[in-house]
Design a protein around this motif. Structure first.
Motif, short mmCIF file in Angstrom:
data_model
loop_
_atom_site.label_atom_id
_atom_site.label_comp_id
_atom_site.label_asym_id
_atom_site.label_seq_id
_atom_site.Cartn_x
_atom_site.Cartn_y
_atom_site.Cartn_z
N LYS A 90 -16.67 -1.99 10.37
CA LYS A 90 -15.91 -3.17 9.98
C LYS A 90 -14.46 -3.06 10.45
O LYS A 90 -13.87 -1.98 10.45
CB LYS A 90 -15.94 -3.36 8.46
CG LYS A 90 -17.25 -3.89 7.92
CD LYS A 90 -17.12 -4.17 6.43
CE LYS A 90 -18.40 -4.78 5.89
NZ LYS A 90 -18.26 -5.09 4.43
N ALA A 91 -13.90 -4.22 10.79
CA ALA A 91 -12.47 -4.28 11.09
C ALA A 91 -11.72 -4.47 9.78
O ALA A 91 -12.17 -5.18 8.87
CB ALA A 91 -12.17 -5.44 12.03
N ARG A 92 -10.56 -3.84 9.69
CA ARG A 92 -9.69 -4.01 8.53
C ARG A 92 -8.57 -5.00 8.88
O ARG A 92 -8.26 -5.20 10.05
CB ARG A 92 -9.10 -2.67 8.10
CG ARG A 92 -10.16 -1.67 7.66
CD ARG A 92 -9.54 -0.36 7.18
NE ARG A 92 -8.80 0.31 8.23
CZ ARG A 92 -7.53 0.72 8.11
NH1 ARG A 92 -6.85 0.48 6.99
NH2 ARG A 92 -6.93 1.35 9.09
N VAL A 93 -7.98 -5.58 7.86
CA VAL A 93 -6.98 -6.62 8.10
C VAL A 93 -5.81 -6.45 7.15
O VAL A 93 -5.97 -5.97 6.02
CB VAL A 93 -7.60 -8.03 7.95
CG1 VAL A 93 -8.10 -8.25 6.53
CG2 VAL A 93 -6.62 -9.12 8.35
N ALA A 94 -4.61 -6.81 7.61
CA ALA A 94 -3.41 -6.78 6.79
C ALA A 94 -2.52 -7.95 7.20
O ALA A 94 -2.74 -8.59 8.23
CB ALA A 94 -2.67 -5.46 6.94
N PHE A 95 -1.50 -8.22 6.38
CA PHE A 95 -0.62 -9.36 6.61
C PHE A 95 0.84 -8.94 6.48
O PHE A 95 1.18 -8.11 5.64
CB PHE A 95 -0.92 -10.48 5.61
CG PHE A 95 -2.35 -10.91 5.59
CD1 PHE A 95 -2.83 -11.82 6.51
CD2 PHE A 95 -3.23 -10.39 4.65
CE1 PHE A 95 -4.15 -12.22 6.50
CE2 PHE A 95 -4.56 -10.78 4.62
CZ PHE A 95 -5.03 -11.70 5.56
N ILE A 96 1.69 -9.52 7.31
CA ILE A 96 3.13 -9.34 7.19
C ILE A 96 3.79 -10.71 7.33
O ILE A 96 3.19 -11.65 7.87
CB ILE A 96 3.68 -8.37 8.27
CG1 ILE A 96 3.33 -8.88 9.68
CG2 ILE A 96 3.17 -6.96 8.05
CD1 ILE A 96 3.91 -8.03 10.80
N THR A 97 5.01 -10.83 6.81
CA THR A 97 5.74 -12.10 6.94
C THR A 97 6.94 -11.97 7.86
O THR A 97 7.57 -12.97 8.20
CB THR A 97 6.20 -12.59 5.55
OG1 THR A 97 6.97 -11.58 4.91
CG2 THR A 97 4.99 -12.95 4.69
N LYS A 98 7.27 -10.73 8.24
CA LYS A 98 8.33 -10.48 9.21
C LYS A 98 7.85 -9.44 10.21
O LYS A 98 7.09 -8.53 9.84
CB LYS A 98 9.60 -9.97 8.51
CG LYS A 98 10.24 -10.99 7.58
CD LYS A 98 11.51 -10.42 6.94
CE LYS A 98 12.15 -11.44 6.01
NZ LYS A 98 13.38 -10.90 5.38
N PRO A 99 8.28 -9.55 11.47
CA PRO A 99 7.83 -8.56 12.46
C PRO A 99 8.24 -7.14 12.06
O PRO A 99 9.32 -6.92 11.51
CB PRO A 99 8.56 -9.01 13.74
CG PRO A 99 8.88 -10.45 13.52
CD PRO A 99 9.15 -10.59 12.06
N ARG A 100 7.36 -6.20 12.34
CA ARG A 100 7.66 -4.79 12.11
C ARG A 100 6.85 -3.96 13.12
O ARG A 100 5.99 -4.49 13.81
CB ARG A 100 7.32 -4.36 10.69
CG ARG A 100 5.84 -4.47 10.34
CD ARG A 100 5.55 -3.76 9.04
NE ARG A 100 4.18 -3.88 8.59
CZ ARG A 100 3.15 -3.17 9.05
NH1 ARG A 100 3.34 -2.31 10.05
NH2 ARG A 100 1.94 -3.34 8.55
N ARG A 101 7.13 -2.68 13.18
CA ARG A 101 6.39 -1.82 14.08
C ARG A 101 4.92 -1.75 13.65
O ARG A 101 4.59 -1.70 12.47
CB ARG A 101 6.98 -0.40 14.10
CG ARG A 101 8.35 -0.34 14.77
CD ARG A 101 8.88 1.08 14.79
NE ARG A 101 8.09 1.94 15.66
CZ ARG A 101 8.21 2.01 16.98
NH1 ARG A 101 9.10 1.24 17.60
NH2 ARG A 101 7.46 2.82 17.70
N PHE A 102 4.06 -1.77 14.66
CA PHE A 102 2.62 -1.70 14.40
C PHE A 102 1.96 -0.98 15.55
O PHE A 102 2.28 -1.21 16.71
CB PHE A 102 2.03 -3.11 14.25
CG PHE A 102 0.53 -3.13 14.10
CD1 PHE A 102 -0.08 -2.49 13.04
CD2 PHE A 102 -0.27 -3.77 15.03
CE1 PHE A 102 -1.45 -2.50 12.90
CE2 PHE A 102 -1.65 -3.80 14.90
CZ PHE A 102 -2.24 -3.16 13.83
N CYS A 103 1.09 -0.07 15.24
CA CYS A 103 0.36 0.71 16.25
C CYS A 103 1.34 1.47 17.14
O CYS A 103 1.11 1.64 18.34
CB CYS A 103 -0.53 -0.21 17.08
SG CYS A 103 -1.95 0.61 17.85
N GLY A 104 2.47 1.88 16.56
CA GLY A 104 3.42 2.72 17.28
C GLY A 104 4.43 2.00 18.12
O GLY A 104 5.23 2.63 18.82
N THR A 105 4.46 0.64 18.08
CA THR A 105 5.40 -0.11 18.92
C THR A 105 6.02 -1.25 18.14
O THR A 105 5.51 -1.67 17.10
CB THR A 105 4.69 -0.69 20.17
OG1 THR A 105 3.70 -1.62 19.75
CG2 THR A 105 4.05 0.41 20.99
#
Length: 257
Positions: A90-105
């Motif tokens: 299964k794929a997991r999911v998350a939410f943000i409301t402002k840009p931030r670092r993800f997956c190291g970038t």
């Protein structure tokens, strides 16, 4: 948008460049890309999926909407992989409301991103994404990111990562093949749930128009394709109902420009 640290580093350096695809085709010879088992897995069977109401800029409702769609995606693709004898996670999911670092970038410009290593995607629930949430765009964004999950599970992502290229033009074309395949797989899923959605042919036309408009930004068409090609691959997946229609690795350059 499917993201790895190596891919992100390239995009950060090239996304500001203007231009379009080269006319020449750069042949892809890796059978993990051109003859993947996914293409022989048959059509995605019809399934049910419920769209919950979402008002403009309503983050809470958008989370509920997208969580439901992701659950539908996991259920539908899990059954498809099981029938084809392919392993599924299964794929997991998350939410943000402002840009931030993800997956190291750094986040940069994207509505959502998928990380291969985490098998997880994150939605950026800002005004750009939630300004007009009543159309099918939210549904398509979720289905597109799940397309990258499908690529990850079937070895397409790994094959893409290791495939050689000579220069930025060739790499850009490979990126477009990857992104347009994810959009086609999104169309396959949307088509499989269409009868359960309270939608009309006009809703579908609006979504195709959104795809055409979004692809016309110069910063995106280098790595995601021109608007007409994004819409064409989405519609092809929708009408075919099968991942077999989504083999972007063997078509001429013009179809992935």
């Amino acid at each position: 948008m499917r993201l790895t640290p190596l891919l992100a580093a390239f995009i950060l350096g090239s996304i500001l460049l203007a231009g379009t695809a080269q006319a020449a085709t750069y042949p892809i010879r890796d059978r993990a890309l051109t003859a993947n088992e996914l293409y022989r897995s048959g059509p995605l069977r019809p399934s049910q999926c419920t769209e919950h109401p979402v008002k403009p800029n309503d983050v809470r409702a958008a989370k509920r909407y997208l969580t439901t769609v992701v659950n539908c995606l996991n259920t539908s693709w899990a059954a498809h992989f099981r029938r084809a004898g392919l392993p599924f996670t299964k794929a997991r999911v998350a939410f943000i409301t402002k840009p931030r670092r993800f997956c190291g970038t750094a986040w940069k410009d994207a509505a959502a991103r998928y990380c291969d290593d985490e098998r997880r995607f994150v939605f950026l629930l800002n005004r750009d994404l939630l300004g007009e949430p009543s159309d099918l765009f939210l549904f398509d964004v979720a289905a597109h990111e799940f397309g990258h999950h499908v690529q990850n599970l079937t070895g397409i992502s790994r094959a893409f990562d290791r495939h050689p290229y000579k220069g930025k033009s060739e790499l850009n074309e490979q990126l477009r093949r990857l992104e347009l395949q994810a959009e086609c797989l999104a169309g396959v899923f949307i088509g499989s749930t269409w009868k359960s959605l309270d939608r009309t042919s006009r809703d579908w036309k609006v979504l195709l128009d959104i795809d055409r408009d979004s692809g016309d930004e110069q910063s995106k068409n280098r790595t995601h394709g021109k608007g007409r090609n994004i819409a064409a691959w989405l519609d092809k997946g929708f009408r075919s109902g099968s991942p077999a229609a989504c083999n972007t690795w063997t078509v001429p350059s013009a179809r992935v420009s």
